[in-house]
Design an enzyme around this catalytic site. Structure first.
Site, PDB file in Angstrom:
ATOM      1  N   LYS A  11       0.827  -1.201   0.000  1.00 42.87           N
ATOM      2  CA  LYS A  11       0.000   0.000   0.000  1.00 42.87           C
ATOM      3  C   LYS A  11       0.870   1.263   0.000  1.00 42.87           C
ATOM      4  O   LYS A  11       0.524   2.267  -0.632  1.00 42.87           O
ATOM      5  CB  LYS A  11      -0.933  -0.019   1.208  1.00 42.87           C
ATOM      6  CG  LYS A  11      -1.981  -1.138   1.099  1.00 42.87           C
ATOM      7  CD  LYS A  11      -2.656  -1.410   2.433  1.00 42.87           C
ATOM      8  CE  LYS A  11      -3.748  -2.475   2.298  1.00 42.87           C
ATOM      9  NZ  LYS A  11      -4.252  -2.903   3.613  1.00 42.87           N
ATOM     10  N   GLY A  29     -12.891  -5.405   5.079  1.00 46.15           N
ATOM     11  CA  GLY A  29     -14.244  -5.911   5.251  1.00 46.15           C
ATOM     12  C   GLY A  29     -14.984  -5.907   3.927  1.00 46.15           C
ATOM     13  O   GLY A  29     -14.722  -5.071   3.066  1.00 46.15           O
TER      14      GLY A  29
END
Lengths: 429, 429
Positions: free
Chosen positions: A204, A303
């Site tokens: 990231k 999620g």
């Protein structure tokens, strides 16, 4: 004239994308100006019946045929991993499809190839979900700050490690038991290596650095240290300084602006820093820009639903572009900056030394700092006799000089042990 | 083929926009794909020589001719206020120019007219700087969350009032002296009405509500209470509950989804809420979305450089659109929801009552709550004898029922005074 979407992968995120597309089809059609339709879903096995309410005919195991099918407009890739995702995305792009992907590993390893292919084909490649889940972050970096100059990005981009460190801070627990708790609650995987060793955050960081500095950066360019060696003692040391320990992804422009440093490691961060208050498994990215000043973006980092929300936001954006007959060329890497090694990155160290409680210790320690050209910002002694500890925070210096200082401190007779070493970050100015 | 920009207004923000455009012309040209050029600057008086390094010929007092000049592509409006800004923007739009504006008052009053005109003319109208300065917020709401459903937006959107409340919280100071300090430091204007009475925040609330709910909302729809009546006692009450007092703009969908409530007033907010840690004059907007969950956007809310950064981000976006021959139609207000009155908005009240210290007080007070259909969440007594205070926090109820409860409490014999009344907000779920 509906726009047809091919979905690659139908796991947690993919099935949530399908659910949202169905549930909100009216609103989405209004926002795009035309309806969206699922043209096909590539899965590994079609055997299992899926609870999508969709025609079973839509499912296929032949992903390559699906992404190149003439009636498909957009491809959503939520398989993850390098292959077959890379080949599928490149084939889709070459066939003129725009692509939404959440694939951080692929973008961090091969982002340039994919971006170049998209530019050549005149299609969109959007990947908001690849960093910090649902937090709208990449497009603001790319678009809203396009007229500004970003100097530094500090990110809590891995929810697992933030959860573990938050528990260690709140409960005084050790790393191992906090990891176990995180695993029991589903915040950490049974093999937690990618998270706790910082691999996930490093991928990231590479994506963030590329967007922030308009320069190519890959995961291999990122200096990486995980949190497995963070001890309860480090946390206590941080607390004594009014700090909290966080695993940060840090992308920083050098002072002369000619190079950038990209790194992932634990840091002590003052409690008044907005990132210090990011609890549990939340993510947040703090940006220091020349004109905009300090910005922070906060939200759920992972999620199914948050990730699907980010994917769907990208789908709407590229669907609008499709309809307008245009595409948003990703900013060219207009400033090809060098990535400098960790040793040249300017950092500050917090060091706690178990020392003999007698005169001359500080002088000997200070001499080691001086010999390496490192200034001491502050020093305090804690405890007495057997428990005497000398705690030093340095001024900024090249990381190599700081690391060398610590190595030499270890060899001093009067230093019984180096109890804690950690970098300290604060506001840049 | 440079894109020509007309600038309306050359004060703090305007001159900073000019400075950034000049300083970063190479980077901006690379990001847009073509250079930007200043085609003209409309000012009230051309007499004063301006330190812009620009050809004096560029300056004009004839703004209307400038915005309709055939060679102008983009218009940047940083005059502020309703007129002449409205007429100039509408004329520019009708002449096919895309527009960037930071004008919250105009957008909150006449947003629909301006958006409709832009849609009819096929041009862009961008206004990132109008709410929360440099924080990339409006485009994420509009674009990144386009595939999601926003339930609530809570914003600290006025730096002046946040600074004042932060000082009151940190120092125990009163409103008047904190305002004076803010004025001395330049955080508040000599006439602070627009800020401390919540007018500024109300305009921003209207803009946020429209983007969040895709429905027309104007400043007149916003229930507004300022911070002039917040006392040091309120702050102490909040602290006793583990809360901090903030002036929030709140945009909330009703539970049945059929209407929205939009309001600005002081609230008590738990210290663990991310907005509670927003200090000094910073702004932040907290979003609760169905799929994305909780998001927060944080940064500088005002100031020449941050605002100019936001303006320039918009300029780059619409310049890219121009070059691609397209425009990003602002989401149609596809769901025309009713705006319900404050009385129907569901809130919670914190009430501190100076009471007689004798049996039966709580029973009498509780009866008033019950008679209005309001449940009590918790109650505690503080002090004794003359200093006895009853502190009650209600469960959620319609605001009208809560207001009525307080009115009736005032008439009780045993209640000597209502020492503090304030709404309490927390996470929605």
């Amino acid at each position: 004239m509906a726009l047809k979407v091919a979905l690659l992968g139908c796991g947690v995120v993919g099935s949530e994308v399908v659910r949202l597309m169905n549930e909100q089809s009216t609103e989405l059609a209004a926002r795009i100006g035309t309806p969206l339709e699922i043209g096909g879903i590539a899965v590994r096995r079609t055997g299992r019946v899926r609870d999508t309410g969709l025609d079973p005919e839509l499912f296929t195991t032949d992903a390559m045929s699906l992404v190149t099918r003439p009636d498909i407009d957009l491809v959503v890739e939520v398989i993850g991993g390098i292959e077959p995702a890379r080949s599928l995305i490149l084939a889709a792009v070459k066939a003129g499809k725009s692509v939404v992907t959440a694939n951080k590993a692929l973008l961090a390893e091969d982002g340039e190839v994919i971006h170049d292919a998209a530019r050549d084909a005149g299609v969109d490649i959007y990947y908001e979900a690849s960093v910090a889940g649902a937090i709208p972050l990449l497009r603001p970096l790319r678009d809203s700050l396009a007229g500004d100059r970003i100097n530094r990005v500090l990110g809590i981009v891995n929810g697992t490690t933030n959860y573990i460190l938050d528990r260690m801070d709140a409960l005084g627990a050790g790393f191992a038991e906090s990891l176990e708790e995180a695993q029991a609650l589903g915040y950490a995987e049974s093999d937690p290596t990618a998270d706790v060793e910082g691999f996930d955050a490093a991928a990231k960081a590479a994506i963030l650095a590329r967007l922030a500095f308009h320069t190519p950066v890959t995961a291999a360019d990122v200096h990486r240290e995980g949190i497995t060696e963070v001890t309860a003692g480090d946390i206590v040391s941080a607390q004594a300084m009014g700090c909290v320990v966080k695993l940060l992804a840090i992308c920083q422009r050098s002072e002369d602006g000619a190079s950038v440093g990209v790194r992932v490691h634990p840091v002590m961060l003052p409690r008044e820093h907005p990132l210090a208050n990011v609890k549990e498994a939340y993510n947040a990215v703090f940006v220091e820009a020349e004109s905009a000043g300090r910005l922070m973006f906060y939200g759920a980092g992972a999620g199914g639903s948050p990730t699907a929300s980010a994917v769907l936001g990208d789908v709407v954006a590229i669907a609008r572009n499709r309809r307008a007959g245009t595409f948003a060329a990703d900013g060219d890497d207009d400033s090809v900056l060098a990535v400098h090694p960790m040793g040249e990155t300017v950092t500050r160290y917090h060091v706690a030394l178990d020392v003999a409680d007698r005169p001359g210790v500080l002088a000997a320690v200070a001499e080691v700092y001086a010999a390496n050209g490192v200034s001491i910002k502050n020093v305090r002694q804690e405890g007495h006799g057997e428990d005497a500890q000398l705690v030093l925070v340095s001024h900024q210096a090249p990381d190599a000089a700081l690391a060398r200082t610590v190595e030499q401190l270890r060899t001093l007779d009067m230093v019984r042990a180096v109890a804690s070493v950690m970098r300290v970050e604060a506001f840049q100015h």
